[in-house]
Design a protein around this motif. Structure first.
Motif, mmCIF file in Angstrom:
data_model
loop_
_atom_site.group_PDB
_atom_site.id
_atom_site.type_symbol
_atom_site.label_atom_id
_atom_site.label_comp_id
_atom_site.label_asym_id
_atom_site.label_seq_id
_atom_site.Cartn_x
_atom_site.Cartn_y
_atom_site.Cartn_z
ATOM 1 N N ILE A 107 0.836 -1.193 0.000
ATOM 2 C CA ILE A 107 0.000 0.000 0.000
ATOM 3 C C ILE A 107 0.874 1.248 0.000
ATOM 4 O O ILE A 107 1.997 1.237 0.490
ATOM 5 N N PHE A 108 0.340 2.327 -0.569
ATOM 6 C CA PHE A 108 1.017 3.609 -0.467
ATOM 7 C C PHE A 108 0.037 4.667 -0.020
ATOM 8 O O PHE A 108 -0.867 5.048 -0.761
ATOM 9 N N GLY A 109 0.214 5.121 1.198
ATOM 10 C CA GLY A 109 -0.548 6.245 1.718
ATOM 11 C C GLY A 109 0.397 7.209 2.385
ATOM 12 O O GLY A 109 -0.005 7.984 3.245
ATOM 13 N N ALA A 110 1.689 7.125 1.964
ATOM 14 C CA ALA A 110 2.747 7.897 2.610
ATOM 15 C C ALA A 110 2.707 7.609 4.112
ATOM 16 O O ALA A 110 2.551 6.456 4.504
ATOM 17 N N CYS A 111 2.785 8.638 4.942
ATOM 18 C CA CYS A 111 2.879 8.422 6.390
ATOM 19 C C CYS A 111 1.576 7.930 7.014
ATOM 20 O O CYS A 111 1.538 7.625 8.204
ATOM 21 N N THR A 184 -12.953 -1.332 15.868
ATOM 22 C CA THR A 184 -14.411 -1.416 15.728
ATOM 23 C C THR A 184 -14.965 -0.659 14.525
ATOM 24 O O THR A 184 -16.137 -0.828 14.185
ATOM 25 N N GLY A 185 -14.130 0.167 13.887
ATOM 26 C CA GLY A 185 -14.602 0.899 12.728
ATOM 27 C C GLY A 185 -13.507 1.767 12.143
ATOM 28 O O GLY A 185 -12.394 1.835 12.677
ATOM 29 N N CYS A 186 -13.823 2.427 11.043
ATOM 30 C CA CYS A 186 -12.841 3.299 10.409
ATOM 31 C C CYS A 186 -13.551 4.312 9.512
ATOM 32 O O CYS A 186 -14.698 4.108 9.097
ATOM 33 N N THR A 187 -12.860 5.396 9.252
ATOM 34 C CA THR A 187 -13.328 6.396 8.299
ATOM 35 C C THR A 187 -12.235 6.596 7.261
ATOM 36 O O THR A 187 -11.125 7.019 7.607
ATOM 37 N N ILE A 188 -12.520 6.240 6.027
ATOM 38 C CA ILE A 188 -11.555 6.375 4.942
ATOM 39 C C ILE A 188 -11.571 7.826 4.457
ATOM 40 O O ILE A 188 -12.617 8.365 4.104
ATOM 41 N N GLY A 189 -10.402 8.448 4.454
ATOM 42 C CA GLY A 189 -10.316 9.867 4.135
ATOM 43 C C GLY A 189 -10.322 10.179 2.648
ATOM 44 O O GLY A 189 -10.074 9.309 1.811
ATOM 45 N N LYS A 190 -10.595 11.436 2.345
ATOM 46 C CA LYS A 190 -10.495 11.960 0.986
ATOM 47 C C LYS A 190 -9.154 12.661 0.823
ATOM 48 O O LYS A 190 -8.564 13.149 1.795
ATOM 49 N N MET A 191 -8.691 12.748 -0.414
ATOM 50 C CA MET A 191 -7.499 13.544 -0.678
ATOM 51 C C MET A 191 -7.862 15.023 -0.586
ATOM 52 O O MET A 191 -8.845 15.468 -1.173
ATOM 53 N N ILE A 192 -7.066 15.761 0.166
ATOM 54 C CA ILE A 192 -7.279 17.190 0.365
ATOM 55 C C ILE A 192 -6.020 17.936 -0.057
ATOM 56 O O ILE A 192 -4.911 17.571 0.351
ATOM 57 N N ASP A 193 -6.178 18.957 -0.867
ATOM 58 C CA ASP A 193 -5.028 19.744 -1.335
ATOM 59 C C ASP A 193 -5.110 21.146 -0.749
ATOM 60 O O ASP A 193 -5.991 21.933 -1.095
ATOM 61 N N LEU A 312 0.967 13.021 -0.061
ATOM 62 C CA LEU A 312 0.999 12.189 -1.271
ATOM 63 C C LEU A 312 1.841 12.849 -2.363
ATOM 64 O O LEU A 312 1.338 13.292 -3.392
ATOM 65 N N MET A 313 3.123 12.877 -2.116
ATOM 66 C CA MET A 313 4.045 13.491 -3.075
ATOM 67 C C MET A 313 5.088 12.473 -3.509
ATOM 68 O O MET A 313 5.242 11.405 -2.916
ATOM 69 N N SER A 314 5.806 12.822 -4.565
ATOM 70 C CA SER A 314 6.946 12.038 -5.016
ATOM 71 C C SER A 314 8.051 13.009 -5.407
ATOM 72 O O SER A 314 7.783 14.206 -5.605
ATOM 73 N N ILE A 327 -3.696 12.939 2.746
ATOM 74 C CA ILE A 327 -4.740 11.973 3.091
ATOM 75 C C ILE A 327 -4.655 11.671 4.578
ATOM 76 O O ILE A 327 -3.587 11.776 5.179
ATOM 77 N N ALA A 328 -5.769 11.317 5.169
ATOM 78 C CA ALA A 328 -5.798 10.863 6.559
ATOM 79 C C ALA A 328 -6.905 9.832 6.703
ATOM 80 O O ALA A 328 -8.014 10.031 6.203
ATOM 81 N N HIS A 329 -6.596 8.729 7.347
ATOM 82 C CA HIS A 329 -7.589 7.684 7.608
ATOM 83 C C HIS A 329 -7.757 7.544 9.112
ATOM 84 O O HIS A 329 -6.766 7.502 9.853
ATOM 85 N N ALA A 330 -8.998 7.459 9.572
ATOM 86 C CA ALA A 330 -9.276 7.339 11.004
ATOM 87 C C ALA A 330 -9.675 5.896 11.341
ATOM 88 O O ALA A 330 -10.514 5.307 10.653
ATOM 89 N N VAL A 331 -9.068 5.358 12.386
ATOM 90 C CA VAL A 331 -9.365 3.988 12.833
ATOM 91 C C VAL A 331 -9.790 4.050 14.301
ATOM 92 O O VAL A 331 -9.085 4.622 15.137
ATOM 93 N N VAL A 332 -10.940 3.473 14.602
ATOM 94 C CA VAL A 332 -11.443 3.433 15.971
ATOM 95 C C VAL A 332 -10.880 2.187 16.659
ATOM 96 O O VAL A 332 -11.136 1.057 16.222
ATOM 97 N N ILE A 333 -10.137 2.403 17.726
ATOM 98 C CA ILE A 333 -9.494 1.299 18.449
ATOM 99 C C ILE A 333 -9.856 1.437 19.922
ATOM 100 O O ILE A 333 -9.696 2.519 20.505
ATOM 101 N N GLU A 334 -10.344 0.373 20.506
ATOM 102 C CA GLU A 334 -10.795 0.457 21.886
ATOM 103 C C GLU A 334 -10.566 -0.841 22.652
ATOM 104 O O GLU A 334 -10.239 -1.872 22.058
ATOM 105 N N ARG A 335 -10.715 -0.738 23.941
ATOM 106 C CA ARG A 335 -10.614 -1.916 24.786
ATOM 107 C C ARG A 335 -11.925 -2.694 24.705
ATOM 108 O O ARG A 335 -13.004 -2.108 24.763
ATOM 109 N N ARG A 336 -11.810 -3.971 24.538
ATOM 110 C CA ARG A 336 -13.003 -4.786 24.342
ATOM 111 C C ARG A 336 -13.953 -4.666 25.546
ATOM 112 O O ARG A 336 -13.537 -4.665 26.700
ATOM 113 N N GLY A 337 -15.233 -4.528 25.211
ATOM 114 C CA GLY A 337 -16.250 -4.573 26.250
ATOM 115 C C GLY A 337 -16.525 -3.288 26.983
ATOM 116 O O GLY A 337 -17.276 -3.270 27.969
#
Length: 338
Positions: A107-111, A184-193, A312-314, A327-337
């Motif tokens: 995958i390539f999403g830079a950082c 438990t979930g995620c939000t896939i980001g859009k490219m923003i310039d 997202l540069m080269s 780009i930025a992707h958000a991931v929801v991470i939590e302690r179970r229960g």
């Protein structure tokens, strides 16, 4: 039943467990505030190899090998390895994982690579396309300087807005069998310039993408920022973090009380001369694996929104005077229960 919520957010039908994480870093990272948290600190920047790129591949290999060991799962039981880095054609990951002989998704999403990998891996498991998946991301100060900026021998002066690329690799083992910490979930980001063209000011370039993804996630789920113990961005550093807070406040969203940034956490700017802070795929990956994941395990944290950011540069796009979409992707991470 649809698992999509709002515009860009996905909520998994069953939480996806994080069975283990692992982190391997260089000497400078080991001297920082999180130094005692990393699994392995390498004193030799070359890791016994003949090139910086081969050294980065060793970081990836060591992180994956250790993560597999800590997960108590045989390497052959992992359905896929998802990995990314900053190098052309992801050669850091490719040669680091070649001997693993497992199905591989580069995958390539830079950082933002660690966030993208965790999101995609969790989607695969939630969709029934795999049971165990390894996710990794890496970077190396010297490979990044060589590819994106100036040869080290040139001895160029970095401006205050520049970030210091982390030498390190982080890995996580995702499992359908669960664990104490889950995705438990995620939000896939859009490219923003943002129109930024200065490759030495990536924090400013990436702040808009982080703001857009965080705002979208909160709106999609109808949440207040206080729902999370911490909202953790990627490599915005000091400049980008300040801009992020300003952008969100204009939209009536205040995350100043629970915002953290991996680029700020990993180095001490007063003693380590790292300017704006840390960056690179290995920044978020190692800080999450060594710091935030253990905090979730130990119940110091209950729920985080992990938002790695990427420019997202080269080298070619910079040479042609292009702006730097991010780009930025958000991931929801939590302690179970909880």
């Amino acid at each position: 039943m649809s698992k999509k919520h709002g515009k860009q957010t996905v909520v998994f039908g069953k939480p996806v467990g994080i069975a283990a994480t692992a982190s391997v870093v260089g000497a400078k990272e080991g001297q920082g505030p999180l130094g005692t948290s990393f699994d392995i600190v390498e004193d030799d920047m070359m890791l016994g190899q003949k090139s910086w790129e081969a050294a980065e591949s060793q970081l990836v290999k060591k992180a994956i090998d250790l993560c597999v060991k800590k997960s108590n799962t045989a390497l052959s039981s992992f359905d896929y390895i998802i990995a990314g880095d900053l190098l052309n054609q992801n050669v850091g990951s490719v040669f680091g994982l070649l001997e693993a002989a497992r199905p591989y998704l580069g995958i390539f999403g830079a950082c933002s690579a660690m966030g993208e990998g965790l999101a995609l891996g969790s989607m695969l498991i939630d969709g029934g396309f795999g049971d165990n998946i390894l996710v990794a991301a890496s970077s190396h100060f010297c490979t990044a300087e060589k590819q994106f900026r100036y040869p080290l021998e040139f001895g160029s002066q970095s401006p205050p807005t520049a970030s210091w690329t982390v030498t390190g690799a982080g890995a996580a083992a995702l499992s359908h069998n669960g664990g104490d910490v889950v995705v438990t979930g995620c939000t896939i980001g859009k490219m923003i310039d943002m129109g930024v063209k200065d490759a030495s000011n990536m924090g400013a370039a990436m702040a808009g993408a982080a703001a857009d993804t965080i705002m979208t996630h909160l709106q999609d789920k109808n949440l207040h920022p206080s729902h999370y113990d911490a909202i953790i961005t990627g490599d915005l550093g000091y400049v980008g973090s300040d801009l992020l807070l300003q952008l969100l406040k204009k939209e009536g969203i205040d995350i100043s009380q629970n915002h953290k940034d991996c680029g700020i956490e990993i180095f001490d700017k007063n003693t380590q001369d790292t300017q704006n802070g840390g960056s690179g795929c290995g920044c978020c990956a190692t800080v999450f694996a060594s710091h935030f994941y253990p905090h979730l395990q130990s119940e110091r944290l209950s729920r985080i929104l992990f938002v790695p950011t990427g420019a997202l540069m080269s080298p070619l796009s910079v040479q042609q005077g292009k702006s730097i979409p991010s780009i930025a992707h958000a991931v929801v991470i939590e302690r179970r229960g909880i």
